[in-house]
Write a protein that holds these residues in place. Sequence first.
Motif, PDB file in Angstrom:
ATOM      1  N   VAL A   1      31.192 143.635  53.400  1.00  0.00           N
ATOM      2  CA  VAL A   1      30.292 143.942  52.346  1.00  0.00           C
ATOM      3  C   VAL A   1      29.500 142.871  51.862  1.00  0.00           C
ATOM      4  O   VAL A   1      30.190 141.789  51.708  1.00  0.00           O
ATOM      5  N   GLU A   2      28.212 143.135  51.888  1.00  0.00           N
ATOM      6  CA  GLU A   2      27.394 142.030  51.176  1.00  0.00           C
ATOM      7  C   GLU A   2      26.931 142.606  49.914  1.00  0.00           C
ATOM      8  O   GLU A   2      26.488 143.716  49.816  1.00  0.00           O
ATOM      9  N   VAL A   3      27.057 141.817  48.877  1.00  0.00           N
ATOM     10  CA  VAL A   3      26.599 142.266  47.310  1.00  0.00           C
ATOM     11  C   VAL A   3      25.623 141.384  47.063  1.00  0.00           C
ATOM     12  O   VAL A   3      25.673 140.166  46.965  1.00  0.00           O
ATOM     13  N   VAL A   4      24.580 142.350  46.715  1.00  0.00           N
ATOM     14  CA  VAL A   4      23.286 141.719  46.302  1.00  0.00           C
ATOM     15  C   VAL A   4      23.255 142.261  44.607  1.00  0.00           C
ATOM     16  O   VAL A   4      23.144 143.192  44.657  1.00  0.00           O
ATOM     17  N   GLU A   5      23.143 141.290  43.908  1.00  0.00           N
ATOM     18  CA  GLU A   5      22.936 141.448  42.392  1.00  0.00           C
ATOM     19  C   GLU A   5      21.533 141.446  42.146  1.00  0.00           C
ATOM     20  O   GLU A   5      20.797 140.599  41.946  1.00  0.00           O
ATOM     21  N   TYR A   6      20.864 142.915  42.304  1.00  0.00           N
ATOM     22  CA  TYR A   6      19.405 143.046  42.268  1.00  0.00           C
ATOM     23  C   TYR A   6      18.703 142.495  40.722  1.00  0.00           C
ATOM     24  O   TYR A   6      17.568 142.487  40.984  1.00  0.00           O
ATOM     25  N   LEU A   7      19.634 142.381  39.804  1.00  0.00           N
ATOM     26  CA  LEU A   7      18.917 141.957  38.592  1.00  0.00           C
ATOM     27  C   LEU A   7      18.586 140.482  38.843  1.00  0.00           C
ATOM     28  O   LEU A   7      17.547 139.845  38.225  1.00  0.00           O
ATOM     29  N   LYS A   8      19.404 139.687  39.479  1.00  0.00           N
ATOM     30  CA  LYS A   8      19.160 138.339  39.866  1.00  0.00           C
ATOM     31  C   LYS A   8      18.443 138.045  41.098  1.00  0.00           C
ATOM     32  O   LYS A   8      17.486 137.159  41.328  1.00  0.00           O
ATOM     33  N   THR A   9      18.432 139.033  42.157  1.00  0.00           N
ATOM     34  CA  THR A   9      17.662 138.862  43.415  1.00  0.00           C
ATOM     35  C   THR A   9      17.169 140.302  43.719  1.00  0.00           C
ATOM     36  O   THR A   9      17.747 140.872  44.264  1.00  0.00           O
ATOM     37  N   PRO A  10      15.784 140.460  43.084  1.00  0.00           N
ATOM     38  CA  PRO A  10      15.566 141.723  43.236  1.00  0.00           C
ATOM     39  C   PRO A  10      14.833 142.029  44.804  1.00  0.00           C
ATOM     40  O   PRO A  10      14.381 141.232  45.238  1.00  0.00           O
ATOM     41  N   PRO A  11      14.948 143.317  45.178  1.00  0.00           N
ATOM     42  CA  PRO A  11      14.444 143.623  46.474  1.00  0.00           C
ATOM     43  C   PRO A  11      12.859 143.567  46.332  1.00  0.00           C
ATOM     44  O   PRO A  11      12.306 144.026  45.254  1.00  0.00           O
TER      45      PRO A  11
ATOM     46  N   ALA B   1       9.216 145.304  46.916  1.00  0.00           N
ATOM     47  CA  ALA B   1       8.674 146.719  46.911  1.00  0.00           C
ATOM     48  C   ALA B   1       8.649 147.116  48.336  1.00  0.00           C
ATOM     49  O   ALA B   1       8.843 148.337  48.388  1.00  0.00           O
ATOM     50  N   GLU B   2       8.486 146.376  49.329  1.00  0.00           N
ATOM     51  CA  GLU B   2       8.731 146.879  50.671  1.00  0.00           C
ATOM     52  C   GLU B   2      10.196 147.188  51.032  1.00  0.00           C
ATOM     53  O   GLU B   2      10.133 148.443  51.722  1.00  0.00           O
ATOM     54  N   LYS B   3      11.102 146.513  50.658  1.00  0.00           N
ATOM     55  CA  LYS B   3      12.278 146.638  51.010  1.00  0.00           C
ATOM     56  C   LYS B   3      12.810 147.997  50.127  1.00  0.00           C
ATOM     57  O   LYS B   3      13.605 148.887  50.603  1.00  0.00           O
ATOM     58  N   LEU B   4      12.320 148.156  48.746  1.00  0.00           N
ATOM     59  CA  LEU B   4      12.556 149.538  48.099  1.00  0.00           C
ATOM     60  C   LEU B   4      12.031 150.491  48.740  1.00  0.00           C
ATOM     61  O   LEU B   4      12.712 151.798  48.800  1.00  0.00           O
ATOM     62  N   ALA B   5      10.881 150.415  49.474  1.00  0.00           N
ATOM     63  CA  ALA B   5      10.132 151.587  49.967  1.00  0.00           C
ATOM     64  C   ALA B   5      11.013 152.105  51.190  1.00  0.00           C
ATOM     65  O   ALA B   5      11.162 153.132  51.331  1.00  0.00           O
ATOM     66  N   GLN B   6      11.572 150.964  52.036  1.00  0.00           N
ATOM     67  CA  GLN B   6      12.397 151.477  52.988  1.00  0.00           C
ATOM     68  C   GLN B   6      13.659 151.994  52.936  1.00  0.00           C
ATOM     69  O   GLN B   6      14.209 152.965  53.310  1.00  0.00           O
ATOM     70  N   LEU B   7      14.171 151.709  51.718  1.00  0.00           N
ATOM     71  CA  LEU B   7      15.631 152.001  51.314  1.00  0.00           C
ATOM     72  C   LEU B   7      15.396 153.518  50.822  1.00  0.00           C
ATOM     73  O   LEU B   7      16.139 154.477  51.228  1.00  0.00           O
TER      74      LEU B   7
ATOM     75  N   GLY C   1      14.256 157.349  42.434  1.00  0.00           N
ATOM     76  CA  GLY C   1      15.246 156.134  42.318  1.00  0.00           C
ATOM     77  C   GLY C   1      15.012 155.343  41.116  1.00  0.00           C
ATOM     78  O   GLY C   1      15.822 154.177  40.826  1.00  0.00           O
ATOM     79  N   LEU C   2      14.232 155.936  40.089  1.00  0.00           N
ATOM     80  CA  LEU C   2      13.921 155.231  38.801  1.00  0.00           C
ATOM     81  C   LEU C   2      15.176 155.311  37.827  1.00  0.00           C
ATOM     82  O   LEU C   2      15.697 156.414  37.675  1.00  0.00           O
ATOM     83  N   ARG C   3      15.499 154.373  37.312  1.00  0.00           N
ATOM     84  CA  ARG C   3      16.432 154.342  36.273  1.00  0.00           C
ATOM     85  C   ARG C   3      15.650 154.520  34.742  1.00  0.00           C
ATOM     86  O   ARG C   3      14.927 153.845  34.572  1.00  0.00           O
TER      87      ARG C   3
ATOM     88  N   ALA D   1       9.983 146.183  41.510  1.00  0.00           N
ATOM     89  CA  ALA D   1      10.026 144.762  42.032  1.00  0.00           C
ATOM     90  C   ALA D   1       9.881 143.879  41.057  1.00  0.00           C
ATOM     91  O   ALA D   1      10.673 142.847  40.963  1.00  0.00           O
ATOM     92  N   ALA D   2       8.980 144.043  40.032  1.00  0.00           N
ATOM     93  CA  ALA D   2       8.727 143.024  38.962  1.00  0.00           C
ATOM     94  C   ALA D   2       9.799 143.255  37.799  1.00  0.00           C
ATOM     95  O   ALA D   2      10.196 142.020  37.363  1.00  0.00           O
ATOM     96  N   GLN D   3      10.394 144.491  37.688  1.00  0.00           N
ATOM     97  CA  GLN D   3      11.157 144.657  36.807  1.00  0.00           C
ATOM     98  C   GLN D   3      12.494 145.484  37.050  1.00  0.00           C
ATOM     99  O   GLN D   3      12.565 146.613  37.079  1.00  0.00           O
ATOM    100  N   PRO D   4      13.521 144.832  37.855  1.00  0.00           N
ATOM    101  CA  PRO D   4      14.537 145.337  38.473  1.00  0.00           C
ATOM    102  C   PRO D   4      15.534 146.068  37.569  1.00  0.00           C
ATOM    103  O   PRO D   4      16.097 146.973  38.259  1.00  0.00           O
ATOM    104  N   ALA D   5      15.337 146.203  36.322  1.00  0.00           N
ATOM    105  CA  ALA D   5      16.169 147.004  35.646  1.00  0.00           C
ATOM    106  C   ALA D   5      15.750 148.484  35.841  1.00  0.00           C
ATOM    107  O   ALA D   5      16.464 149.395  35.452  1.00  0.00           O
ATOM    108  N   LEU D   6      14.565 148.521  36.295  1.00  0.00           N
ATOM    109  CA  LEU D   6      14.006 150.116  36.715  1.00  0.00           C
ATOM    110  C   LEU D   6      14.699 150.581  37.723  1.00  0.00           C
ATOM    111  O   LEU D   6      14.414 152.071  38.065  1.00  0.00           O
ATOM    112  N   ILE D   7      15.494 149.892  38.576  1.00  0.00           N
ATOM    113  CA  ILE D   7      15.998 150.515  39.492  1.00  0.00           C
ATOM    114  C   ILE D   7      17.360 151.083  39.433  1.00  0.00           C
ATOM    115  O   ILE D   7      18.387 150.303  38.870  1.00  0.00           O
ATOM    116  N   GLU D   8      17.602 152.258  39.771  1.00  0.00           N
ATOM    117  CA  GLU D   8      18.729 152.979  39.449  1.00  0.00           C
ATOM    118  C   GLU D   8      19.785 152.626  40.643  1.00  0.00           C
ATOM    119  O   GLU D   8      19.358 152.183  41.815  1.00  0.00           O
TER     120      GLU D   8
END
Length: 114
Positions: A29-39, A41-47, A58-60, A84-91
């Motif tokens: 397991v690789e854990v990425v705390e996305y609020l600290k290290t946001p993906p 926009a390109e990575k989010l599009a791929q995901l 995928g919006l929160r 990408a600018a405001q990672p709290a928006l990522i569900e």
Amino acid sequence: MKATIWHNPACGTSRKTLAILQETPGVEVEVVEYLKTPPSAEKLAQLYHDAGITPQQGLRMRGTDAAERRLPNADDANVLTAMAAQPALIERPLVETDKGVRLCRPQDLVHEIL
């Protein structure tokens, strides 16, 4: 198998999903705390593409200003840029393995890609 989880430790569903990953034999397991290290926009599009969902899906919404910003009706590029600018928006949590990507709400969806 490698699994990457975009994780928020304050979220119960994210913690439960992480526990499933950690308890599954053979999963690294690789854990990425996305609020600290946001993906990006390109990575989010791929995901989201790999998960078979739209960025809007995928919006929160809860606890964010996504509705006020009219993001559910915005085009993909604007949604991804906002996330990408405001990672709290990522569900959360998003999990990626070599078998695919899932937005693990509920957490048991992670089993589909293990």
